[in-house]
Scaffold this active site. Structure first.
Site, mmCIF file in Angstrom:
data_model
loop_
_atom_site.group_PDB
_atom_site.id
_atom_site.type_symbol
_atom_site.label_atom_id
_atom_site.label_comp_id
_atom_site.label_asym_id
_atom_site.label_seq_id
_atom_site.Cartn_x
_atom_site.Cartn_y
_atom_site.Cartn_z
ATOM 1 N N ALA A 173 0.948 8.364 -15.683
ATOM 2 C CA ALA A 173 1.195 7.893 -14.312
ATOM 3 C C ALA A 173 0.426 8.723 -13.290
ATOM 4 C CB ALA A 173 2.694 7.928 -14.010
ATOM 5 N N ARG B 131 6.052 5.263 1.957
ATOM 6 C CA ARG B 131 4.928 6.191 2.118
ATOM 7 C C ARG B 131 4.719 6.434 3.599
ATOM 8 N NH1 ARG B 131 -1.241 4.787 -0.071
ATOM 9 N NH2 ARG B 131 -2.032 6.928 0.026
ATOM 10 N N ILE C 22 1.914 -0.308 -7.459
ATOM 11 C CA ILE C 22 1.377 -0.308 -8.831
ATOM 12 C C ILE C 22 1.772 0.985 -9.547
ATOM 13 C CG2 ILE C 22 -0.905 0.637 -8.199
ATOM 14 C CD1 ILE C 22 -0.246 -1.992 -10.935
ATOM 15 N N TRP C 23 1.888 2.041 -8.802
ATOM 16 C CA TRP C 23 2.302 3.337 -9.374
ATOM 17 C C TRP C 23 3.726 3.215 -9.927
ATOM 18 C CZ3 TRP C 23 2.200 8.437 -5.995
ATOM 19 C CH2 TRP C 23 2.225 9.547 -6.844
ATOM 20 N N LYS D 274 0.805 -1.232 0.000
ATOM 21 C CA LYS D 274 0.000 0.000 0.000
ATOM 22 C C LYS D 274 0.837 1.281 0.000
ATOM 23 C CE LYS D 274 -3.288 -1.191 -0.687
ATOM 24 N NZ LYS D 274 -3.541 -1.997 -1.940
ATOM 25 N N SER D 275 2.031 1.185 -0.576
ATOM 26 C CA SER D 275 2.934 2.341 -0.586
ATOM 27 C C SER D 275 3.147 2.916 -1.977
ATOM 28 C CB SER D 275 4.286 1.933 0.006
ATOM 29 O OG SER D 275 4.112 1.442 1.307
ATOM 30 N N ARG E 11 -7.837 3.873 -4.922
ATOM 31 C CA ARG E 11 -8.922 4.333 -4.056
ATOM 32 C C ARG E 11 -8.939 5.858 -3.978
ATOM 33 N NH1 ARG E 11 -9.417 5.459 1.427
ATOM 34 N NH2 ARG E 11 -7.155 5.534 1.403
ATOM 35 N N HIS F 209 7.599 -7.141 -2.259
ATOM 36 C CA HIS F 209 7.417 -6.596 -0.906
ATOM 37 C C HIS F 209 8.427 -7.223 0.058
ATOM 38 C CE1 HIS F 209 3.726 -4.681 -2.071
ATOM 39 N NE2 HIS F 209 2.933 -5.719 -1.980
ATOM 40 N N SER G 133 -4.875 3.106 4.017
ATOM 41 C CA SER G 133 -5.034 2.433 2.732
ATOM 42 C C SER G 133 -5.174 0.920 2.959
ATOM 43 C CB SER G 133 -3.813 2.733 1.855
ATOM 44 O OG SER G 133 -3.895 2.045 0.638
HETATM 45 S S1 PPS Z 1 -0.330 -3.197 -3.129
HETATM 46 O O1 PPS Z 1 -1.622 -3.929 -2.915
HETATM 47 O O2 PPS Z 1 0.576 -3.369 -2.002
HETATM 48 O O3 PPS Z 1 0.321 -3.552 -4.401
HETATM 49 O O4 PPS Z 1 -0.777 -1.665 -3.169
HETATM 50 P P1 PPS Z 1 0.122 -0.468 -3.699
HETATM 51 O O5 PPS Z 1 0.064 -0.442 -5.182
HETATM 52 O O6 PPS Z 1 1.464 -0.515 -3.068
HETATM 53 O O7 PPS Z 1 -0.594 0.811 -3.089
HETATM 54 C C1 PPS Z 1 -1.901 1.191 -3.441
HETATM 55 C C2 PPS Z 1 -2.042 2.643 -3.046
HETATM 56 O O8 PPS Z 1 -1.333 3.469 -4.000
HETATM 57 C C3 PPS Z 1 -2.244 4.401 -4.566
HETATM 58 N N1 PPS Z 1 -1.861 4.751 -5.949
HETATM 59 C C4 PPS Z 1 -1.606 6.016 -6.347
HETATM 60 N N2 PPS Z 1 -1.594 7.173 -5.648
HETATM 61 C C5 PPS Z 1 -1.305 8.310 -6.354
HETATM 62 N N3 PPS Z 1 -1.078 8.330 -7.682
HETATM 63 C C6 PPS Z 1 -1.084 7.202 -8.414
HETATM 64 N N4 PPS Z 1 -0.858 7.249 -9.722
HETATM 65 C C7 PPS Z 1 -1.350 5.961 -7.741
HETATM 66 N N5 PPS Z 1 -1.462 4.664 -8.115
HETATM 67 C C8 PPS Z 1 -1.762 3.944 -7.017
HETATM 68 C C9 PPS Z 1 -3.575 3.670 -4.501
HETATM 69 O O9 PPS Z 1 -4.653 4.536 -4.725
HETATM 70 C C10 PPS Z 1 -3.498 3.109 -3.086
HETATM 71 O O10 PPS Z 1 -3.606 4.120 -2.081
HETATM 72 P P2 PPS Z 1 -4.989 4.596 -1.402
HETATM 73 O O11 PPS Z 1 -4.591 5.551 -0.325
HETATM 74 O O12 PPS Z 1 -5.665 3.386 -0.854
HETATM 75 O O13 PPS Z 1 -5.771 5.277 -2.486
#
Ligand code: PPS
Length: 293
Positions: A220, A123, A50-51, A46-47, A252, A101, A131
């Site tokens: 992105a 994060r 995917i970004w 959740k850090s 989210r 991870h 998250s």
């Molecule tokens: S996981 O399940 O561990 O792979 O999740 P992870 O991808 O590490 O984290 C998901 C959170 O990253 C937010 N996210 C983004 N935030 C800002 N900009 C972009 N482009 C972006 N892409 C993914 C995603 O919304 C999740 O955070 P929260 O706070 O829940 O929205």
């Protein structure tokens, strides 16, 4: 998940997601073929995994950048310890990009030759907590909690996938000299995406034209990833047995400071005490608020 913690699989002191684990992979990570030019995104859950997967896919793959290929971001930078989509790692073109991870002590020993590039995205842990709370309540494969209070205990005890947040970041930071590693925060990416993409390119020794950097940045952003089926787990959302309510989105809120809407004053103060105690020798910069410099 009714039985507490059953969705976790503890291996060598670290909690994996049981539903994704293939024991032959987890037990043999040290023997995986690793190439000198491999790049690993390392995150606590959740850090912003995917970004970073999306950013690296856009940087490295022209087809991803131009939208001429239809390959999922998570296949462009697959999860090393799970490989749940069965990507043939050996057939991936170099430089290969992976996400993981894993804690520092479980990655293949060859990482210590300092050739493999590691991008550690961190994060602020209050936003990670929130998250993760939503994510765990949403995913069928995770354990739901009836309140932030309950989840906060679980999180601080490390009874989640990824184990304890403090152990993860401290471990990687304190052993940073052993690796070729760059630390970058989710909040820096949020506040200055272009600057962060350039920092990443610099670390990867990858030169892109101005237009290509623009294309990476554009694709992105949170809004654009949210509508990009390659980058938002849309393929999973079609599955009936993925989430508890078949609603909501993997992307989210994507913001800084959502914790302020969830933590009570007491919870926040307690968190601060624990954070200050655990992080006193770690000079990494944390941003807790969107308006903070
Ligand atoms: S996981 O399940 O561990 O792979 O999740 P992870 O991808 O590490 O984290 C998901 C959170 O990253 C937010 N996210 C983004 N935030 C800002 N900009 C972009 N482009 C972006 N892409 C993914 C995603 O919304 C999740 O955070 P929260 O706070 O829940 O929205």
């Amino acid at each position: 998940m009714d039985n507490k913690g059953e969705y976790l699989l503890n291996f060598k002191g670290y909690n994996f997601q049981r539903s994704l684990v293939k024991m032959n992979i987890v037990e043999n990570m040290d023997d995986q073929e690793i190439r000198d030019d491999d790049v690993f995104i390392v995150t606590y859950p959740k850090s912003g995994t995917i970004w970073a997967q999306q950013i690296l896919s856009l940087i490295y793959f022209e087809g991803h950048r131009n939208n001429t290929e239809n390959i999922l971001t998570i296949d462009r930078a697959p999860f090393f310890e799970y490989n749940h989509r069965n990507v043939d790692f050996a057939k991936m073109p170099s430089p290969r990009t992976f996400a993981t991870h894993l804690p520092y002590y479980l990655v293949p020993k060859v990482f210590k030759n300092k050739k493999v590039k590691i991008l550690y995205i961190y994060r602020n842990p209050k936003d990670v907590l929130i998250s993760y709370f939503h994510f765990s309540n949403w995913m069928i494969t995770h354990e739901a909690s009836n309140s932030v209070e309950t989840f906060m205990e679980t999180f601080l005890d490390g009874r989640v996938v990824g184990s304890n947040w403090f152990d993860h970041i401290r471990g990687w930071y304190e052993h940073r000299q052993d690796f070729n590693i760059m630390f970058l925060s989710y909040e820096d990416m949020k506040k200055d995406l272009r600057g962060s993409v350039l920092k990443i390119c610099n670390f990867l020794e990858k030169e892109l034209s101005e237009e290509d950097v623009d294309a990476v940045v554009r694709q992105a952003t949170f809004q654009n990833m949210k509508s990009d089926p390659r980058a938002n787990y849309a393929h999973k959302q079609k599955l009936k047995n993925w989430t508890r309510n078949n609603q909501g989105k993997f992307l989210r809120k994507g913001t800084i400071g959502d914790w302020k809407h969830h933590l009570t004053v007491d919870q926040n103060e307690r968190f601060d005490r624990i954070f200050n105690r655990n992080m006193k020798n770690i000079p990494l910069k944390f941003i807790w608020d969107m308006n903070e410099e």
